[in-house]
Motif scaffolding. Structure first.
Motif, PDB file in Angstrom:
ATOM      1  N   VAL A 255      63.128  42.190  37.738  1.00  0.00           N
ATOM      2  CA  VAL A 255      62.517  41.369  36.693  1.00  0.00           C
ATOM      3  C   VAL A 255      62.082  40.033  37.292  1.00  0.00           C
ATOM      4  N   LEU A 256      60.834  39.693  37.104  1.00  0.00           N
ATOM      5  CA  LEU A 256      60.278  38.412  37.546  1.00  0.00           C
ATOM      6  C   LEU A 256      59.962  37.598  36.298  1.00  0.00           C
ATOM      7  N   ASP A 257      60.770  36.599  36.017  1.00  0.00           N
ATOM      8  CA  ASP A 257      60.626  35.826  34.775  1.00  0.00           C
ATOM      9  C   ASP A 257      61.032  34.365  35.001  1.00  0.00           C
ATOM     10  N   PRO A 258      60.032  33.474  35.034  1.00  0.00           N
ATOM     11  CA  PRO A 258      58.588  33.724  34.909  1.00  0.00           C
ATOM     12  C   PRO A 258      57.987  34.078  36.264  1.00  0.00           C
ATOM     13  N   VAL A 259      56.909  34.838  36.245  1.00  0.00           N
ATOM     14  CA  VAL A 259      56.247  35.195  37.486  1.00  0.00           C
ATOM     15  C   VAL A 259      55.382  34.032  37.958  1.00  0.00           C
ATOM     16  N   SER A 260      55.355  33.835  39.266  1.00  0.00           N
ATOM     17  CA  SER A 260      54.566  32.746  39.840  1.00  0.00           C
ATOM     18  C   SER A 260      53.785  33.258  41.036  1.00  0.00           C
ATOM     19  N   SER A 261      53.007  32.384  41.634  1.00  0.00           N
ATOM     20  CA  SER A 261      52.148  32.787  42.746  1.00  0.00           C
ATOM     21  C   SER A 261      52.949  33.311  43.937  1.00  0.00           C
ATOM     22  N   GLN A 262      54.188  32.849  44.100  1.00  0.00           N
ATOM     23  CA  GLN A 262      54.992  33.318  45.226  1.00  0.00           C
ATOM     24  C   GLN A 262      55.415  34.781  45.062  1.00  0.00           C
ATOM     25  N   HIS A 263      55.268  35.321  43.852  1.00  0.00           N
ATOM     26  CA  HIS A 263      55.631  36.719  43.604  1.00  0.00           C
ATOM     27  C   HIS A 263      54.478  37.679  43.875  1.00  0.00           C
ATOM     28  N   ALA A 264      53.275  37.161  44.087  1.00  0.00           N
ATOM     29  CA  ALA A 264      52.135  38.043  44.342  1.00  0.00           C
ATOM     30  C   ALA A 264      52.305  38.723  45.693  1.00  0.00           C
ATOM     31  N   GLY A 265      51.952  39.999  45.764  1.00  0.00           N
ATOM     32  CA  GLY A 265      52.059  40.716  47.026  1.00  0.00           C
ATOM     33  C   GLY A 265      52.249  42.199  46.832  1.00  0.00           C
ATOM     34  N   ASN A 266      52.596  42.865  47.912  1.00  0.00           N
ATOM     35  CA  ASN A 266      52.784  44.322  47.922  1.00  0.00           C
ATOM     36  C   ASN A 266      54.267  44.654  47.792  1.00  0.00           C
ATOM     37  N   TYR A 267      54.593  45.433  46.767  1.00  0.00           N
ATOM     38  CA  TYR A 267      55.977  45.798  46.492  1.00  0.00           C
ATOM     39  C   TYR A 267      56.229  47.267  46.823  1.00  0.00           C
ATOM     40  N   SER A 268      57.443  47.522  47.261  1.00  0.00           N
ATOM     41  CA  SER A 268      57.905  48.882  47.473  1.00  0.00           C
ATOM     42  C   SER A 268      59.396  48.920  47.172  1.00  0.00           C
ATOM     43  N   CYS A 269      59.915  50.111  46.980  1.00  0.00           N
ATOM     44  CA  CYS A 269      61.356  50.267  46.771  1.00  0.00           C
ATOM     45  C   CYS A 269      61.838  51.483  47.548  1.00  0.00           C
ATOM     46  N   ALA A 270      63.122  51.528  47.806  1.00  0.00           N
ATOM     47  CA  ALA A 270      63.746  52.644  48.514  1.00  0.00           C
ATOM     48  C   ALA A 270      65.107  52.900  47.897  1.00  0.00           C
ATOM     49  N   VAL A 271      65.631  54.078  48.145  1.00  0.00           N
ATOM     50  CA  VAL A 271      66.960  54.414  47.639  1.00  0.00           C
ATOM     51  C   VAL A 271      67.837  54.823  48.806  1.00  0.00           C
ATOM     52  N   LYS A 272      69.079  54.414  48.749  1.00  0.00           N
ATOM     53  CA  LYS A 272      70.084  54.775  49.730  1.00  0.00           C
ATOM     54  C   LYS A 272      71.170  55.585  49.021  1.00  0.00           C
ATOM     55  N   PRO A 273      71.785  56.580  49.703  1.00  0.00           N
ATOM     56  CA  PRO A 273      71.770  56.814  51.152  1.00  0.00           C
ATOM     57  C   PRO A 273      70.623  57.693  51.642  1.00  0.00           C
ATOM     58  N   THR A 274      69.660  58.079  50.773  1.00  0.00           N
ATOM     59  CA  THR A 274      68.558  58.908  51.231  1.00  0.00           C
ATOM     60  C   THR A 274      67.534  58.051  51.974  1.00  0.00           C
ATOM     61  N   THR A 275      66.539  58.706  52.553  1.00  0.00           N
ATOM     62  CA  THR A 275      65.455  57.993  53.236  1.00  0.00           C
ATOM     63  C   THR A 275      64.205  57.912  52.364  1.00  0.00           C
ATOM     64  N   CYS A 276      64.366  58.199  51.083  1.00  0.00           N
ATOM     65  CA  CYS A 276      63.221  58.214  50.187  1.00  0.00           C
ATOM     66  C   CYS A 276      62.779  56.787  49.867  1.00  0.00           C
ATOM     67  N   SER A 277      61.498  56.520  49.967  1.00  0.00           N
ATOM     68  CA  SER A 277      60.971  55.204  49.632  1.00  0.00           C
ATOM     69  C   SER A 277      59.593  55.344  49.009  1.00  0.00           C
ATOM     70  N   ALA A 278      59.182  54.310  48.304  1.00  0.00           N
ATOM     71  CA  ALA A 278      57.941  54.366  47.534  1.00  0.00           C
ATOM     72  C   ALA A 278      56.785  53.772  48.317  1.00  0.00           C
TER      73      ALA A 278
END
Length: 301
Positions: A255-278
């Motif tokens: 959750v980004l509240d409030p969102v600001s210019s420093q939050h702009a960019g490329n996001y990804s997520c991953a789960v452990k203990p697997t190697t699956c990532s977005a």
């Protein structure tokens, strides 16, 4: 599939099965493999009766193409199969030389499985296959490097890999460069062993209310998955390929509240203990200028 290049021969209205092969497929039950009598030719009789042979001798007949027992390392034992009515067109004999926790080795009496190493299809050949295939993802600046890898140390350095998307052949290479949103649904296999597939890339980042928001809004990012995950799954978030430190109550959602210019960019997520990532997804911010009241999009650093 562990099959030769398929070809089927029609004489009048009679189909002759000329590409019959014994497929060797790893199992999840210890150090064993399963055998399947397979052909890419359409069978004229459905259901067809399958005949199995062991060391050249008739073993049994069954309606199922699967061999009735799991097979472990039996280097001196050979297996073959045929379709009832076409016993003279037996599959080339196969022996399972070794089965470990990471690899299995198969010897074919003849056939096209080792065509790149043979001078004749009548020569025997041996191949070592991995028991599992997985996708490794490396975040780079502006793109993701996907690598199709195995844990089998004996696999041939010349082994070819193949990528698929949505069940269709996509690209032949061990590594694949993917930009931002394009790698969801991809998976890979060792070429000529397409029964052994990596898990599909199944994570994706979702934005609410949208991927383009106004500075000061509340934005919720969700690491969404179509794969079954355990209750103790740990989520890791990345911004521009750098891991983020999350509050204790934020895991699957960021959750980004409030969102600001420093939050702009490329996001990804991953789960452990697997190697699956977005795959990477871009969050952009817009702001209203005082001169003309029009919205302008902020570019991420």
């Amino acid at each position: 599939m562990l099959l030769a290049e398929a070809w089927c021969l029609f004489l009048g209205f009679i189909l002759y099965i000329s590409d019959l092969q014994v497929k060797v497929i790893p199992t999840t039950e210890g150090q064993t493999v399963s055998l399947m009598c397979s052909t890419s030719c359409p069978l004229t009789e459905n259901p067809a009766a399958y005949i199995w042979y062991k060391n050249g001798e008739f073993l049994y007949k069954d309606w199922s193409p699967w061999y009735q027992q799991l097979v472990s390392s039996e280097k001196e034992v050979t297996y073959s199969c045929a379709i009832k009515g076409y016993e003279d067109l037996r599959a080339p004999e196969v022996s399972v030389d070794s089965v470990t926790s990471t690899c299995f080795s198969v010897t074919y009496a003849k056939g096209r499985m080792c065509s790149d190493k043979q001078t004749s299809v009548d020569e025997p050949c041996s191949i070592t296959y991995p028991r599992e295939v997985r996708v490794q993802r490396t975040h780079k600046e502006g793109y993701v490097l996907l690598t199709c890898s195995t844990s089998c140390p004996q696999i041939d350095s010349q082994t070819a890999y193949r990528w698929y998307r949505g069940g269709y052949r996509y690209f032949d290479s061990q590594q694949l460069y993917v930009f931002t949103l394009t790698d969801e649904g991809l998976y890979c296999a060792v070429k000529d062993n397409e029964d052994l597939l990596s898990p599909e890339i199944c994570l994706t980042v979702k934005f609410a209310p949208s991927a383009v928001v106004t500075e000061g809004q509340r934005v919720t990012l969700t690491c969404s998955t179509s794969c079954p995950l355990s209750d103790n799954t740990n989520y890791i978030w990345y911004l521009n390929s750098r891991p983020l430190t999350l509050p204790e109550n934020q895991h699957k959602q960021l959750v980004l509240d409030p969102v600001s210019s420093q939050h702009a960019g490329n996001y990804s997520c991953a789960v452990k203990p697997t190697t699956c990532s977005a795959p990477l997804k871009r969050l952009s911010l817009s702001t209203v200028t005082q001169e003309n009241g029009q919205q302008q999009q902020l570019q991420e650093a």
